[in-house]
Design an enzyme around this catalytic site. Structure first.
Site, PDB file in Angstrom:
ATOM      1  N   TYR A 155       0.808  -1.058  -0.826  1.00  0.00           N
ATOM      2  CA  TYR A 155       0.195   0.337   0.206  1.00  0.00           C
ATOM      3  C   TYR A 155       0.967   0.743  -0.189  1.00  0.00           C
ATOM      4  CZ  TYR A 155      -3.833   3.032   1.260  1.00  0.00           C
ATOM      5  OH  TYR A 155      -4.784   4.450   1.440  1.00  0.00           O
ATOM      6  N   LYS A 159       1.032   4.338  -2.760  1.00  0.00           N
ATOM      7  CA  LYS A 159       0.259   5.436  -2.331  1.00  0.00           C
ATOM      8  C   LYS A 159       1.704   6.723  -2.949  1.00  0.00           C
ATOM      9  CE  LYS A 159      -3.736   5.273  -1.755  1.00  0.00           C
ATOM     10  NZ  LYS A 159      -3.717   5.324  -2.500  1.00  0.00           N
TER      11      LYS A 159
END
Length: 299
Positions: A155, A159
């Protein structure tokens, strides 16, 4: 109802619930005509909610990882409303594990949804925004990418990749008035359930993030901003570069550098480069004994 976005058409991916739903309702309240994207029937429910409140919205089921679906979404927006002004890349998933325990398939899936999902959606609207010389695109980044978060290597990587995508698209879109920004939200949603303290539920609501989105998609929106938003508070993050040192032709450059890393890390007078090319320009200037050309100081 505000008219800040009157006449504007906004597409929001992953808007069937959570932050996406809050974003869709917020933009509709300010006059935007909204295309609600999600994978299932939830998109229609949000579109119906907007219409029941007196706004205009359509649902568009589609998978952000499939470029063909995003092309259909863009075509649907044009067919229904005649233009595309705003894209909010909100769709996302979590597959949290420590890196040691994470299957590569889960790492790749998170990158596919967050990074390629945003690429696909942005690519589908980019030519229309350039042609009309107006566009506002928002990438949803996260403090997990900006600063790291245990158990979120996939993640976090995704991001932070979106920050790089934003930086470059903002440069490429500038001449055509296409402004691109990042929003880093803190909110209690189904996706973050169990990750935040229980007392945060009443504070970190999705609705308290969405005013930040409005600022990033309005007529007078900035570009290349990383806006942090949560609980009604708003901050800004920057990717900076320190002034650093120059060791030139030292007898042992590696040892000279290792002995002066604290100076390299010193944040006094750090800079916010206008583009990636300013790093080599800065380094050449120091090597030649000139004043580095970057004047945009962060502190």
């Amino acid at each position: 109802m505000s008219e800040r976005l009157k006449g504007r058409v906004a597409i929001i991916t992953g808007a069937g619930g959570g932050l996406g739903r809050a974003h869709a309702l917020e933009l509709a309240r300010h006059g935007a005509q909204v295309v609600v994207n999600d994978m299932g029937a939830s998109a229609q429910a949000v579109a119906d909610e907007i219409c029941a409140a007196g706004g205009k919205a359509i649902a568009c089921a589609g998978d952000v990882t499939r470029y063909e679906d995003m092309e259909v979404m863009a075509a649907g927006a044009l067919s229904a409303f005649g233009r595309i002004d705003i894209l909010v890349n909100n769709a996302g998933i979590l597959r949290d594990r420590t890196f040691a325990k994470m299957p590569l398939e889960e790492f790749q899936l998170v990158l596919e949804v967050h990074v390629m999902g945003s690429v696909n959606a942005s690519k589908s609207v980019w030519p229309y925004m350039q042609a009309q010389e107006y566009g506002r695109i928002v990438m949803t980044t996260s403090s997990s990418g900006l600063y790291g978060s245990f158990g979120q290597s996939n993640y976090g990587a995704a991001k932070m990749a979106l920050v790089g995508l934003m930086q470059t698209l903002a440069l490429e879109g500038a001449k055509r008035n296409v402004r691109v920004n990042c929003l880093a939200p803190s909110a209690m949603t189904a996706m973050t359930e169990g990750l935040l303290a229980e007392e945060a539920a009443g504070v970190l609501t999705p609705e308290r993030v969405s005013p930040g989105l409005l600022a990033l998609v309005s007529e007078d929106a900035p570009t290349r901003m990383i806006l942090l938003a949560g609980g009604g508070s708003f901050e800004c993050a920057h990717i900076t570069m320190t002034r650093g040192i120059h060791i030139g032709d030292a007898d042992n450059p590696a040892e000279a550098l290792c002995g002066r890393l604290e100076q390299v890390q010193a944040q006094d007078g750090q800079l916010i480069p206008a583009s990636g090319w300013e790093q080599p320009q800065h380094e050449v200037a120091k090597a030649l004994g000139c004043t580095p050309p970057i004047s945009n100081a962060a502190t």
